[in-house]
Design a protein around this motif. Structure first.
Motif, PDB file in Angstrom:
ATOM      1  N   VAL A  49       5.475  -1.233  23.952  1.00  0.00           N
ATOM      2  CA  VAL A  49       6.256  -2.007  22.983  1.00  0.00           C
ATOM      3  C   VAL A  49       5.416  -2.265  21.736  1.00  0.00           C
ATOM      4  CG1 VAL A  49       7.472  -4.184  22.571  1.00  0.00           C
ATOM      5  CG2 VAL A  49       7.677  -3.031  24.793  1.00  0.00           C
ATOM      6  N   LEU A  50       4.134  -2.539  21.919  1.00  0.00           N
ATOM      7  CA  LEU A  50       3.223  -2.752  20.791  1.00  0.00           C
ATOM      8  C   LEU A  50       3.076  -1.476  19.960  1.00  0.00           C
ATOM      9  CD1 LEU A  50       1.269  -4.718  19.382  1.00  0.00           C
ATOM     10  CD2 LEU A  50      -0.513  -3.864  20.901  1.00  0.00           C
TER      11      LEU A  50
ATOM     12  N   ALA B   8       6.201  -1.029  17.957  1.00  0.00           N
ATOM     13  CA  ALA B   8       6.191  -1.934  16.793  1.00  0.00           C
ATOM     14  C   ALA B   8       5.262  -1.397  15.702  1.00  0.00           C
ATOM     15  CB  ALA B   8       5.769  -3.330  17.218  1.00  0.00           C
TER      16      ALA B   8
ATOM     17  N   VAL C  31       7.078   1.314  13.867  1.00  0.00           N
ATOM     18  CA  VAL C  31       8.103   0.728  12.996  1.00  0.00           C
ATOM     19  C   VAL C  31       7.456   0.274  11.691  1.00  0.00           C
ATOM     20  CG1 VAL C  31       9.679  -1.239  12.686  1.00  0.00           C
ATOM     21  CG2 VAL C  31       9.721   0.073  14.821  1.00  0.00           C
TER      22      VAL C  31
END
Length: 168
Positions: free
Chosen positions: A47-48, A51, A54
């Motif tokens: 997830v990191l 991110a 992104v």
């Protein structure tokens, strides 16, 4: 008159670079959006990393918009964006690459040198391939398009600084 032509050419190049960055950033975000559904089941590190990508693709978009608006921050953000795209590394135990725009590269592998034009508009990967995964044992690629854009951006940055120092 030569100055006006040079300024016009610089603007055209800036628009081309800006469009490449915005298109690459938008396409990258679209690619990432296809993976959002599975994020809840992923480890925190994934997830990191998601991110992080992104943020990198958003930086590409903001850099392109600011460059088109002729803002100094556009040049600086674009330099950061291009530096992050210079080198792609693939080994048996780690893959690391970020592309936000067309890729023209030269790859250095154990079995020689390969020039390639990838039709990738955007890509991002930080991964550890599964044991026994097919692929190169070790490849390092240099994004030649990022090198050319980076050289142009750096000349713009130094020209602006020179103009500021001359005016002061």
């Amino acid at each position: 008159m030569a100055t006006a032509k040079a300024t016009g050419l610089a603007f055209i190049i800036a628009v081309i670079v800006a469009v490449i960055q915005v298109a690459g950033g938008v396409y990258g975000l679209l690619l990432l959006s296809g993976t959002v559904g599975g994020l809840a089941e992923q480890p925190a590190l994934n997830v990191l990393i998601f991110a992080l990508f992104v943020v990198l693709f958003l930086n590409s978009i903001v850099a392109g918009v600011q460059l088109m608006r002729r803002k100094g921050s556009g040049v600086v953000l674009s330099i950061i964006n291009q530096i992050l795209q210079l080198v792609q590394i693939k080994t048996a135990s780690l893959w690391l690459f970020f592309i936000s725009g067309p890729y023209v590269g030269v790859a250095f592998a154990e079995d020689g040198v390969e020039f390639s034009f990838e039709t990738l508009v955007a890509a991002a990967d930080i991964s550890v391939p599964a044991a026994g995964a097919a692929g190169p044992v070790a490849t390092t690629s240099i994004n030649l398009l990022a090198v050319v854009i980076l050289i142009w951006l750096l000349t713009r940055l130094f020209a602006r600084r020179r103009d500021i120092e001359t005016a002061a």
